[in-house]
Design a protein around this motif. Structure first.
Motif, PDB file in Angstrom:
ATOM      1  N   SER A   1      10.333   5.073   1.616  1.00 30.18           N
ATOM      2  CA  SER A   1      10.323   6.415   1.042  1.00 30.18           C
ATOM      3  C   SER A   1      10.744   6.320  -0.425  1.00 30.18           C
ATOM      4  O   SER A   1      11.902   6.086  -0.738  1.00 30.18           O
ATOM      5  N   VAL A   2       9.766   6.483  -1.325  1.00 31.23           N
ATOM      6  CA  VAL A   2       9.987   6.244  -2.748  1.00 31.23           C
ATOM      7  C   VAL A   2      10.122   7.567  -3.491  1.00 31.23           C
ATOM      8  O   VAL A   2       9.341   8.500  -3.270  1.00 31.23           O
TER       9      VAL A   2
ATOM     10  N   PRO B   1       0.826  -1.211   0.000  1.00 27.86           N
ATOM     11  CA  PRO B   1       0.000   0.000   0.000  1.00 27.86           C
ATOM     12  C   PRO B   1       0.862   1.263   0.000  1.00 27.86           C
ATOM     13  O   PRO B   1       1.821   1.360   0.767  1.00 27.86           O
ATOM     14  N   ALA B   2       0.519   2.211  -0.856  1.00 24.98           N
ATOM     15  CA  ALA B   2       1.329   3.421  -0.992  1.00 24.98           C
ATOM     16  C   ALA B   2       0.446   4.618  -1.305  1.00 24.98           C
ATOM     17  O   ALA B   2      -0.610   4.485  -1.921  1.00 24.98           O
ATOM     18  N   ILE B   3       0.897   5.770  -0.868  1.00 24.08           N
ATOM     19  CA  ILE B   3       0.218   7.042  -1.134  1.00 24.08           C
ATOM     20  C   ILE B   3       1.199   7.974  -1.836  1.00 24.08           C
ATOM     21  O   ILE B   3       2.358   8.106  -1.421  1.00 24.08           O
TER      22      ILE B   3
ATOM     23  N   LYS C   1      -0.392   3.584 -10.972  1.00 23.98           N
ATOM     24  CA  LYS C   1      -0.467   2.130 -10.780  1.00 23.98           C
ATOM     25  C   LYS C   1      -0.200   1.724  -9.332  1.00 23.98           C
ATOM     26  O   LYS C   1      -0.841   0.811  -8.807  1.00 23.98           O
ATOM     27  N   TYR C   2       0.727   2.421  -8.652  1.00 21.99           N
ATOM     28  CA  TYR C   2       1.173   1.948  -7.344  1.00 21.99           C
ATOM     29  C   TYR C   2       0.679   2.807  -6.175  1.00 21.99           C
ATOM     30  O   TYR C   2       1.064   2.566  -5.037  1.00 21.99           O
TER      31      TYR C   2
ATOM     32  N   GLY D   1       1.330   2.480   7.853  1.00 22.07           N
ATOM     33  CA  GLY D   1       1.652   1.321   7.041  1.00 22.07           C
ATOM     34  C   GLY D   1       1.735   1.578   5.551  1.00 22.07           C
ATOM     35  O   GLY D   1       1.832   0.640   4.754  1.00 22.07           O
ATOM     36  N   PHE D   2       1.721   2.861   5.148  1.00 18.54           N
ATOM     37  CA  PHE D   2       1.815   3.209   3.737  1.00 18.54           C
ATOM     38  C   PHE D   2       3.263   3.521   3.349  1.00 18.54           C
ATOM     39  O   PHE D   2       3.992   4.167   4.113  1.00 18.54           O
TER      40      PHE D   2
END
Length: 259
Positions: free
Chosen positions: A139-140, A82-84, A174-175, A113-114
């Motif tokens: 951290s993307v 899960p990501a924001i 997409k993510y 949890g993101f």
């Protein structure tokens, strides 16, 4: 996409003496500095139809490079979870209240949890990455080849550099399970309205879009409700997609509720 900074920050972590006049550029996986820096971008060369007919022979090779960017992006992010996505201006200075709010947002998302996905640049993007990294989260940074930015910031712990904006934008959509939008300029507006357009046209399933910064965004929402909605150019449901708050905890709760 990020908004162009007025100057590179002289106090980037890890830099002993950062020379503001020294050109630096990332070009996909390639790093260029000084006289090796070129002033055009891969997107520009792809989309510019002027000049000779050499493009007839080179475009098939570009397709392979584009394919490689999708493969690399999918491979790097496939197990992200899960990501924001957090969007915002690269021009936000570190002493700006919005920077501190971005750090708090990134940390709160990580604790929920993101993973936090940004464009990987300075300013508001760096703030969100910093908060996520310092909270022990993922951290993307999805960097993009630009003539005036060095690549991902030092708080990114999972980074992918892109040549093509459209490949990078696909990764965001997409993510990410939701978008949080901090104050920003043209690049931030582009990301915001692309996300809303994808939901409006049902190209993607609905996901939450939260604007952080009541003072900053109220004028835009008033214009959308008063002028654009008033003239029938959009519907009420389009406006309702945009949720506005100054409260980081509320923004994170909205993201969590949409899981």
């Amino acid at each position: 996409m990020s908004d162009r900074p007025d100057a590179q920050s002289p106090d980037r972590p890890g830099d002993v003496a950062h020379d503001l006049a020294r050109p630096v550029k990332r070009k996909g996986p390639t790093f260029l500095r000084d006289k090796q820096v070129d002033l055009s971008t891969t997107d520009q060369r792809l989309l510019d139809s002027r000049g000779s007919s050499d493009w007839v022979h080179t475009d098939p090779w570009r397709v392979l490079r584009i394919q490689a960017e999708f493969v690399e992006g999918f491979g790097a992010l496939a197990e992200l979870g899960p990501a924001i996505a957090v969007f915002g201006s690269s021009r936000t200075p570190r002493d700006d209240p919005y920077y501190a709010q971005g750090v708090a947002l990134g940390a709160a998302l990580a604790r929920e949890g993101f993973a936090v996905i940004t464009g990987g640049g300075p300013g508001a993007m760096e703030a969100a990455n910093r908060g996520a990294a310092e909270a022990g989260g993922v951290s993307v940074g999805l960097g993009i080849e630009l003539p005036f930015e060095e690549g991902v910031n030092d708080f990114v712990n999972l980074g992918v550099n892109f040549r093509y904006f459209f490949a990078r934008k696909t990764m965001f959509v997409k993510y990410s399970q939701g978008f949080v939008v901090m104050p920003g300029g043209m690049g931030t507006f582009d990301e915001l309205f692309e996300a809303v357009t994808l939901v409006q046209t049902r190209k993607v399933t609905s996901f939450p879009v939260v604007l952080v910064g009541v003072d900053y965004w109220t004028g835009l929402l008033d214009w959308l409700r008063g002028t654009v909605l008033g003239e029938g150019k959009i519907s009420q449901t389009d406006v309702d997609m945009l949720q506005l708050t100054d409260d980081v905890d509320e923004a994170v709760a909205i993201m969590a509720a949409a899981r």
